[in-house]
Design a protein around this motif. Sequence first.
Motif, mmCIF file in Angstrom:
data_model
loop_
_atom_site.group_PDB
_atom_site.id
_atom_site.type_symbol
_atom_site.label_atom_id
_atom_site.label_comp_id
_atom_site.label_asym_id
_atom_site.label_seq_id
_atom_site.Cartn_x
_atom_site.Cartn_y
_atom_site.Cartn_z
ATOM 1 N N LEU A 82 145.048 -34.314 -5.309
ATOM 2 C CA LEU A 82 144.206 -34.687 -6.333
ATOM 3 C C LEU A 82 142.638 -34.783 -5.980
ATOM 4 C CD1 LEU A 82 143.781 -35.404 -9.501
ATOM 5 C CD2 LEU A 82 144.360 -37.741 -8.798
ATOM 6 N N THR A 83 141.984 -33.953 -6.557
ATOM 7 C CA THR A 83 140.367 -33.984 -6.208
ATOM 8 C C THR A 83 139.701 -34.349 -7.317
ATOM 9 O OG1 THR A 83 139.922 -31.786 -6.039
ATOM 10 C CG2 THR A 83 140.555 -32.670 -3.964
ATOM 11 N N GLY A 84 138.641 -35.272 -7.270
ATOM 12 C CA GLY A 84 137.771 -35.688 -8.511
ATOM 13 C C GLY A 84 136.184 -35.721 -7.821
ATOM 14 N N TYR A 85 135.801 -36.815 -8.152
ATOM 15 C CA TYR A 85 134.060 -36.693 -7.936
ATOM 16 C C TYR A 85 133.826 -36.586 -6.467
ATOM 17 C CZ TYR A 85 129.293 -38.404 -7.964
ATOM 18 O OH TYR A 85 128.126 -38.505 -7.746
ATOM 19 N N ILE A 86 133.140 -35.483 -6.246
ATOM 20 C CA ILE A 86 132.326 -35.204 -4.983
ATOM 21 C C ILE A 86 131.027 -34.906 -4.941
ATOM 22 C CG2 ILE A 86 132.803 -33.624 -2.672
ATOM 23 C CD1 ILE A 86 135.710 -33.266 -3.827
ATOM 24 N N PRO A 87 130.208 -35.564 -4.733
ATOM 25 C CA PRO A 87 128.734 -35.643 -5.057
ATOM 26 C C PRO A 87 127.897 -34.461 -4.370
ATOM 27 C CG PRO A 87 128.886 -37.386 -3.828
ATOM 28 C CD PRO A 87 130.307 -36.893 -4.007
ATOM 29 N N THR A 88 128.173 -33.961 -3.431
ATOM 30 C CA THR A 88 127.104 -33.006 -2.612
ATOM 31 C C THR A 88 128.066 -31.963 -2.074
ATOM 32 O OG1 THR A 88 127.878 -33.897 -0.332
ATOM 33 C CG2 THR A 88 125.917 -35.041 -1.464
ATOM 34 N N ALA A 89 127.135 -30.854 -2.022
ATOM 35 C CA ALA A 89 128.047 -29.313 -1.458
ATOM 36 C C ALA A 89 128.714 -29.499 0.003
ATOM 37 C CB ALA A 89 127.029 -28.444 -1.445
ATOM 38 N N GLU A 90 127.946 -30.334 0.781
ATOM 39 C CA GLU A 90 128.358 -30.376 2.204
ATOM 40 C C GLU A 90 130.056 -31.017 2.077
ATOM 41 O OE1 GLU A 90 124.244 -29.958 2.129
ATOM 42 O OE2 GLU A 90 125.535 -31.523 1.377
ATOM 43 N N ALA A 91 129.817 -32.188 1.231
ATOM 44 C CA ALA A 91 131.329 -32.993 1.324
ATOM 45 C C ALA A 91 132.265 -32.230 0.522
ATOM 46 C CB ALA A 91 131.060 -34.269 0.465
ATOM 47 N N LEU A 92 131.903 -31.522 -0.420
ATOM 48 C CA LEU A 92 132.997 -30.353 -1.198
ATOM 49 C C LEU A 92 133.302 -29.299 -0.449
ATOM 50 C CD1 LEU A 92 134.256 -29.943 -4.010
ATOM 51 C CD2 LEU A 92 132.414 -28.608 -4.490
#
Length: 368
Positions: A82-92
Amino acid sequence: MSAVDERVLSIQSHVAFGYVGGKAAVFPLQCLGYDVDVVNTVNFSNHSGYGRAVGTKTPAAELTTIFEGMEDNGLLMPTRLLTGYIPTAEALFAVEKLASRLRHARPKLIYLLDPVMGDAGRLYVSPDVVPIYRQMLPLATIITPNWFEVELLTKVELNDMPSLRRALDILHNQHRVPNVVISSIPLKPWLSSTLPSSICPQSPSGPSHLLCISSSLSTQSTLPNGHIPSVDISTVHAQCVPLIPGYFSGVGDLFSALLLAHFHPDLEASTINATPLSEAASQALTKTYALLHMTQARASALPEEERLPTDDELDGEDPMRKTRRMRGRELKLVQGQDILRGIGVRDLKDMMRWDGFWDSDVETEASE
């Protein structure tokens, strides 16, 4: 495989106080028998609706280190992701690499991707997150975008039935997402006028009702004229519910967690018109709606100073005015744990099959 044998890896936001992100998802999953491993993409004091929030975003390198540490110790063994809020492109991007490895190692992994990017025309994340989500879509078993996020993912503005059909077709056939759920859709006139009476028997419209749509790809579908379509079409279900007034946070996170918990693709649907996705969406919609009712009822019983209406000027003069209001509207997950487990829940919001959803496309193809 029962929930007692399953393990969820939850990768999303964390707040110290309140219930959004992982705080809104982990407890419901545990109530339904799932072990949950938690990786936080942010660590904040509270959600942004309070107007004041402090904390940190987890760097991509730290996320990667955590994933590698779990793997090295033999602890990276989810049956569901389950993946939800990930604020930056690097983290995503770090999360995408993990999801790809897990999908390769475990082809039967059930991955619910909630592409949390924004709402009502406003982005919550860096704009360079959007193309990464698009390239992640084929990894997902289920996605749960809201109305605005569907437009971002498909580059289709949803303003009529043909555009809604086109967006779902892009998600299913271009991005190869087998299951799509869009919840909390405002019933604009073009949409409410098209809905079958079995879905909205009283022909509601506008701000008074919201619509939930589920769409499951079926490779065995045929058109009404008996022809096999050149692209796969989906089985669409929908249900509308009255809007509960007021500001709530974490509702989408709760809904996605419940949807993942109740999705059992290997079990036969209980009725001929249902799909595993529509049955899971029925459970998620029913429980989310019941828990919101409980939250609203408890908020309405608070002292007046804790339920004052929104007033930007007065809130600016006294920030604690907004804090008291937000605090009283946090989801009542602990108090509603019987609801989460399905105890005493009677008003089932059944997702109803939308048989004529693709009809106009059939007519267009026949005319061409």
